[in-house]
Design a protein around this motif. Sequence first.
Motif, short mmCIF file in Angstrom:
data_model
loop_
_atom_site.label_atom_id
_atom_site.label_comp_id
_atom_site.label_asym_id
_atom_site.label_seq_id
_atom_site.Cartn_x
_atom_site.Cartn_y
_atom_site.Cartn_z
N VAL A 5 -20.15 11.73 -8.12
CA VAL A 5 -19.19 12.63 -7.50
C VAL A 5 -18.14 13.02 -8.53
O VAL A 5 -17.54 12.15 -9.18
N ILE A 6 -17.92 14.32 -8.69
CA ILE A 6 -16.95 14.84 -9.64
C ILE A 6 -15.62 15.01 -8.91
O ILE A 6 -15.58 15.61 -7.82
N ILE A 7 -14.55 14.52 -9.49
CA ILE A 7 -13.23 14.58 -8.83
C ILE A 7 -12.23 15.26 -9.75
O ILE A 7 -12.04 14.84 -10.90
N THR A 8 -11.59 16.31 -9.25
CA THR A 8 -10.47 16.92 -9.98
C THR A 8 -9.18 16.39 -9.36
O THR A 8 -9.13 16.02 -8.20
N GLY A 9 -8.13 16.35 -10.17
CA GLY A 9 -6.86 15.84 -9.67
C GLY A 9 -6.87 14.34 -9.47
O GLY A 9 -6.19 13.81 -8.60
N VAL A 10 -7.64 13.66 -10.29
CA VAL A 10 -7.81 12.21 -10.09
C VAL A 10 -6.56 11.41 -10.47
O VAL A 10 -6.43 10.26 -10.10
#
Length: 300
Positions: A5-10
């Motif tokens: 799962v790719i997460i932006t704003g991590v």
Amino acid sequence: MIDKVIITGVSGFVGQNISRYLSECSFDTEMVSLRNSDWKSNLDGIAILHLAGKAHDTKNVSEGSEYFKVNTELTKELFNYFLESNIRDFFYFSSVKAVADEVPEVLFEAVLGNPKSPYGKSKLQGEEYILSKQIPQGKRFFIIRPCMIHGPGNKGNLNLLYNLVNKRIPYPLSAFCNERSFLGIDNLNFLIKEMLQNKNIPSGVYNFSDDEFLSTNELVQIISLVLDRKNNSIAVPKSIINGIAKIGDFVKLPLNSETVQKLTENYRVSNQKIKAAIGIKKLPYTAQQGLEKTIKSFIK
């Protein structure tokens, strides 16, 4: 093979919690910063959780254009990449504020958006762009509208009430009766996991909130119980409070019209749609359990 799962704003509160939780649930997570110009290289997985965005500035000092640059234009760019990729799911974390700044009744997903703030308008434009696109077969998109998120490590708007109770300062607004929705981070994490694992949940807009509505008076009582403090709330007549608030608008008192509105307004959000899609009647944690966990973390 482990699903990635790719997460932006991590780097934010929600991103850190979701990343940690999904890792514990045997997902592989990849943190991506959209500030880096090469973020498109080798971006692959089963889903993108798009959390990156410019948060609502309660002090109103941010330029309106900044919200649209981050919340709208970056979302468009990332969603376009998703449409051309092999990635299955796209989660766009919008906000209930993309729909309404005030909610006199109960907020459902079908309510037409009419935000007043640049933050809400920028989030709504991101939603509208996603909804305007033809989605390839086999792909899904989810527009997530969470209400006020809280959890250990994030005091948010609970900070003011916590400090009042902790310092034994009487809460003066108990004459006002209201109902609000909250969202504990544990319930948020659970919902995202369920949506990733259940391939039968259709694309669409979904509100995220805890099951129960709570009044600000109940919230003060919960904080008092956790801190083992006497609840010193007092019911100052509404006419006097509103008069003080008007004075506070001009002489910069802690109690002004905006503070009174935030503490006493109704903001009820329905979560029935997402629970029906998952096939559950209740979320794992009640609103009170989530708030107690958050407040206990303040003490530490």
